[in-house]
Design an enzyme around this catalytic site. Structure first.
Site, PDB file in Angstrom:
ATOM      1  N   GLY A 273       1.079  -1.252   0.052  1.00 35.66           N
ATOM      2  CA  GLY A 273      -0.117   0.117  -0.077  1.00 35.66           C
ATOM      3  C   GLY A 273       0.875   1.510  -0.268  1.00 35.66           C
ATOM      4  O   GLY A 273       1.994   1.240  -0.514  1.00 35.66           O
ATOM      5  N   CYS A 276       3.071   5.098  -3.021  1.00 36.06           N
ATOM      6  CA  CYS A 276       4.056   4.818  -3.995  1.00 36.06           C
ATOM      7  C   CYS A 276       3.714   3.665  -4.853  1.00 36.06           C
ATOM      8  O   CYS A 276       3.100   3.855  -5.999  1.00 36.06           O
ATOM      9  CB  CYS A 276       5.469   4.686  -3.637  1.00 36.06           C
ATOM     10  SG  CYS A 276       6.164   6.408  -2.990  1.00 36.06           S
ATOM     11  N   LYS A 279       0.095   3.349  -6.953  1.00 34.46           N
ATOM     12  CA  LYS A 279       0.046   4.415  -7.753  1.00 34.46           C
ATOM     13  C   LYS A 279       1.097   4.280  -8.895  1.00 34.46           C
ATOM     14  O   LYS A 279       0.691   4.501 -10.079  1.00 34.46           O
ATOM     15  CB  LYS A 279      -0.367   5.804  -7.515  1.00 34.46           C
ATOM     16  CG  LYS A 279       1.089   6.506  -6.922  1.00 34.46           C
ATOM     17  CD  LYS A 279       0.675   7.946  -6.508  1.00 34.46           C
ATOM     18  CE  LYS A 279       2.240   8.633  -6.137  1.00 34.46           C
ATOM     19  NZ  LYS A 279       3.174   8.471  -6.851  1.00 34.46           N
TER      20      LYS A 279
HETATM   21  N1  LIG Z   1       6.098   9.378   0.161  1.00 31.53           N
HETATM   22  C1  LIG Z   1       7.254   8.573  -0.241  1.00 31.53           C
HETATM   23  O1  LIG Z   1       7.428   7.608   0.457  1.00 31.53           O
HETATM   24  C2  LIG Z   1       7.611   8.911  -1.504  1.00 31.53           C
HETATM   25  C3  LIG Z   1       8.863   8.042  -2.019  1.00 31.53           C
HETATM   26  C4  LIG Z   1       9.427   8.650  -3.359  1.00 31.53           C
HETATM   27  C5  LIG Z   1       9.012   9.496  -4.194  1.00 31.53           C
HETATM   28  N2  LIG Z   1       7.406   9.840  -3.766  1.00 31.53           N
HETATM   29  C6  LIG Z   1       6.944  10.900  -4.700  1.00 31.53           C
HETATM   30  O2  LIG Z   1       7.174  12.335  -4.173  1.00 31.53           O
HETATM   31  C7  LIG Z   1       5.914  12.832  -4.600  1.00 31.53           C
HETATM   32  C8  LIG Z   1       5.492  13.556  -2.891  1.00 31.53           C
HETATM   33  O3  LIG Z   1       5.068  12.558  -2.337  1.00 31.53           O
HETATM   34  P1  LIG Z   1       4.745  12.878  -0.709  1.00 31.53           P
HETATM   35  O4  LIG Z   1       4.272  11.602  -0.179  1.00 31.53           O
HETATM   36  O5  LIG Z   1       5.643  13.878  -0.190  1.00 31.53           O
HETATM   37  O6  LIG Z   1       3.184  13.614  -0.874  1.00 31.53           O
HETATM   38  P2  LIG Z   1       2.536  14.355   0.101  1.00 31.53           P
HETATM   39  O7  LIG Z   1       1.341  14.535  -0.401  1.00 31.53           O
HETATM   40  O8  LIG Z   1       2.961  14.016   1.560  1.00 31.53           O
HETATM   41  O9  LIG Z   1       3.036  15.856   0.106  1.00 31.53           O
HETATM   42  C9  LIG Z   1       3.082  16.828  -1.169  1.00 31.53           C
HETATM   43  C10 LIG Z   1       2.933  18.303  -0.658  1.00 31.53           C
HETATM   44  O10 LIG Z   1       2.788  19.239  -1.698  1.00 31.53           O
HETATM   45  C11 LIG Z   1       2.072  20.298  -1.458  1.00 31.53           C
HETATM   46  N3  LIG Z   1       1.793  20.866  -2.748  1.00 31.53           N
HETATM   47  C12 LIG Z   1       0.937  20.483  -3.851  1.00 31.53           C
HETATM   48  N4  LIG Z   1       0.945  21.583  -4.490  1.00 31.53           N
HETATM   49  C13 LIG Z   1       1.673  22.643  -4.183  1.00 31.53           C
HETATM   50  C14 LIG Z   1       2.009  24.027  -4.735  1.00 31.53           C
HETATM   51  N5  LIG Z   1       1.646  24.165  -5.832  1.00 31.53           N
HETATM   52  N6  LIG Z   1       3.123  24.520  -4.077  1.00 31.53           N
HETATM   53  C15 LIG Z   1       3.214  24.060  -2.664  1.00 31.53           C
HETATM   54  N7  LIG Z   1       3.020  23.176  -2.284  1.00 31.53           N
HETATM   55  C16 LIG Z   1       2.176  22.155  -3.064  1.00 31.53           C
HETATM   56  C17 LIG Z   1       0.710  19.704  -0.620  1.00 31.53           C
HETATM   57  O11 LIG Z   1      -0.106  20.353  -0.135  1.00 31.53           O
HETATM   58  C18 LIG Z   1       1.620  18.621  -0.148  1.00 31.53           C
HETATM   59  O12 LIG Z   1       1.639  18.903   1.390  1.00 31.53           O
HETATM   60  C19 LIG Z   1       4.950  12.135  -5.264  1.00 31.53           C
HETATM   61  O13 LIG Z   1       5.184  12.250  -6.641  1.00 31.53           O
HETATM   62  C20 LIG Z   1       5.398  10.733  -4.698  1.00 31.53           C
HETATM   63  O14 LIG Z   1       5.169   9.596  -5.571  1.00 31.53           O
HETATM   64  C21 LIG Z   1       7.071   9.732  -2.334  1.00 31.53           C
END
Ligand SMILES: NC(=O)c1ccc[n+]([C@@H]2O[C@H](COP(=O)([O-])OP(=O)(O)OC[C@H]3O[C@@H](n4cnc5c(N)ncnc54)[C@H](O)[C@@H]3O)[C@@H](O)[C@H]2O)c1
Length: 475
Positions: A273, A276, A279
């Site tokens: 789940g 990452c 999706k």
């Molecule tokens: N969570 C993980 O373990 C992980 C690991 C590797 C890669 N990723 C990738 O990284 C990306 C982010 O994941 P996450 O888990 O940190 O997401 P998240 O939802 O925790 O954080 C994203 C943040 O971006 C903010 N945001 C959106 N639009 C914005 C804007 N225009 N200006 C400023 N802030 C804005 C949101 O409010 C949110 O706080 C995704 O693409 C994800 O696939 C995530």
């Protein structure tokens, strides 16, 4: 270097805090005002081990600031985009947040910017970003766009960021490559002061892999899809073990001893789940579809995963006969231990299934209850595992938190209605639990019947399968 980070989620906050830790001047922009206010007031909007301390240190040193997206864009020469890329209904990655940031950059940047995609995006997003920035650029400003996929895992994000095994960048110009090398220099040479360890477990320098943008983007989706495939593979092996009476733990051990296979991601369970794998597999399927490549292998990976919760519920039905009216304790809600993240967590589908069948659910998770409350309104949230298990017909283990490995089985036995544990993460050894008077059902192993409980008390912690964790089930 002055660096901007857009998005203060799990990835953005870690990136911002760790870049400040290694000596950069970082401004992190966040559009969610509630989250931003918390950060500006020193309150953590999410749980992630060690992150709070690194943020505090960065702010104290005056190297980490939080504010609006616009102010962040005005700040740095390099801008890391770390916003969410959730799935659309058709499985495509929703890139609207990325586009929104690109629009802001075009509007608010006042000089050259290196725009770095750290969010996970489909291949060719970099090229789209480049076109978009050029089309909307004011005053003829120039941009470079680079891909820098992030491989950190929630639950150990700070350690993963500071001690990665590889740093991948996708660049189309020497200037972009040089800037990224400069940014990561202290990590490439492991020459920073580590906020987590006094002596770091691995001081090995990471591999710095520079490639083109398309390849870097593909590396991230291909890596996550491959790991998801490994999990679905072992889950099918577990199903087979259940039918033929074999032990999946032993099978996985035997397989993992082959260095071509390796032991990680061979822990069967209730499915992957998080924000990452689910999706990213979907998005990768869509990318292949749109490129007219038949990647149906990944459809199977997804289907197998979607059936995991139903497979687990079937175990519950088999044990309880009639689920309606039964009291069920659920231990663990987060999609994996050491995080409060419940996005796409198997616990959500499981809870819905149990409630639909008329069970009443009492749940406990050490960190994720606050976040779970908004998605799971009809369950009772409890103060500890024993509170959840009071009068229960079954205790279900859904997330392998260390806390559950310390279970006082005598105490648990005295409060449950039926001594039955159904473990979706294979946290315990069947012999240990059955010796404590419980019937124990796990994944891909023979069911254990209760034997006479020992005269005393607390199960030896050694009975728990130390280190046998499915925590790696998600990036
Ligand atoms: N969570 C993980 O373990 C992980 C690991 C590797 C890669 N990723 C990738 O990284 C990306 C982010 O994941 P996450 O888990 O940190 O997401 P998240 O939802 O925790 O954080 C994203 C943040 O971006 C903010 N945001 C959106 N639009 C914005 C804007 N225009 N200006 C400023 N802030 C804005 C949101 O409010 C949110 O706080 C995704 O693409 C994800 O696939 C995530």
């Amino acid at each position: 270097m002055k660096i901007s980070v857009i998005g203060a989620g799990y990835v953005g906050l870690t990136t911002a805090a760790c870049l400040a830790q290694i000596g950069h001047d970082v401004f992190c922009g966040e559009s969610d005002l509630e989250k931003l206010t918390k950060l500006q007031n020193g309150v953590m909007p999410l749980f992630e081990p060690n992150l709070e301390d690194v943020i505090k240190a960065g702010r104290k040193a005056g190297r980490l600031h939080f504010g609006s997206t616009e102010d962040a864009i005005a700040w740095g020469d390099a801008i890391f985009i770390c916003v969410g890329t959730p799935p659309l209904a058709n499985g495509d990655a929703d890139l609207s947040a990325i586009e929104g940031v690109a629009r802001s950059i075009a509007r608010h940047a006042s000089g050259y910017r290196l725009v770095i995609e750290k969010s996970t995006v489909p291949v060719q997003t970099g090229a789209q970003l480049q076109r978009h920035l050029a089309a909307h650029s004011r005053n003829g400003l120039s941009y470079d766009v680079a891909s820098n996929p992030e491989f950190l895992r929630e639950g150990s994000s700070v350690e993963d960021f500071l001690h990665p095994d590889r740093i991948v960048i996708g660049v189309d110009s020497p200037r972009a490559e040089n800037l990224l090398r400069q940014i990561y220099e202290p990590i490439i040479h492991q020459s920073f002061s580590c906020p987590v360890h006094t002596s770091c477990p691995s001081r090995k320098n990471p591999i710095f892999l520079a490639t083109d943008t398309n390849s870097a983007e593909l590396i991230k989706h291909a890596s996550n899809s491959f790991l998801a495939m490994k999990i679905s593979f072992i889950n099918m092996v577990a199903n087979l073990c259940e039918v033929v009476g074999a032990d999946v733990t032993k099978v996985a051990q035997g397989m993992g001893l082959d260095p071509r296979i390796g032991p990680s991601f061979l822990n069967p369970g209730i499915g992957f789940g998080g924000f990452c794998f689910p999706k990213d597999v979907q998005a990768f399927i869509r990318i292949a579809e749109k490129s007219r490549c038949d990647f149906s292998l990944l459809r199977e990976v997804e289907k197998i995963n979607q059936r995991r919760v139903e497979h687990f519920v079937e175990k519950v039905r088999k044990e309880l006969w009639v689920v309606r009216g039964k009291k069920i304790a659920v231990w663990g809600l987060a999609f994996k231990p050491n995080t409060d993240d419940v996005r796409f967590a198997p616990s959500i589908a499981l809870m819905k299934a149990l409630l639909d069948e008329g069970a009443s659910v009492r749940a406990y998770d050490p960190e994720a209850m606050e976040k779970a409350k908004s998605v799971l309104p009809n369950i009772t949230f409890c103060s500890d595992p024993y509170d959840a298990a009071e009068g229960a017909d079954a205790v279900l283990i859904v997330t392998e938190w260390d806390e559950f490995r310390q279970t006082d089985w005598k105490r648990l036995r005295s409060i449950v209605d039926q001594p039955l544990v159904i473990d979706g993460r294979n946290v315990f050894s069947p012999e240990g639990i059955s010796r404590n008077g419980f019937r124990y059902i796990s994944i891909g192993r023979v069911d254990a019947l209760p034997s006479q409980p020992p005269a005393d008390e607390k199960i030896d912690a050694a009975l728990a399968l130390a280190g046998n964790t499915a925590s790696e089930v998600v990036a």
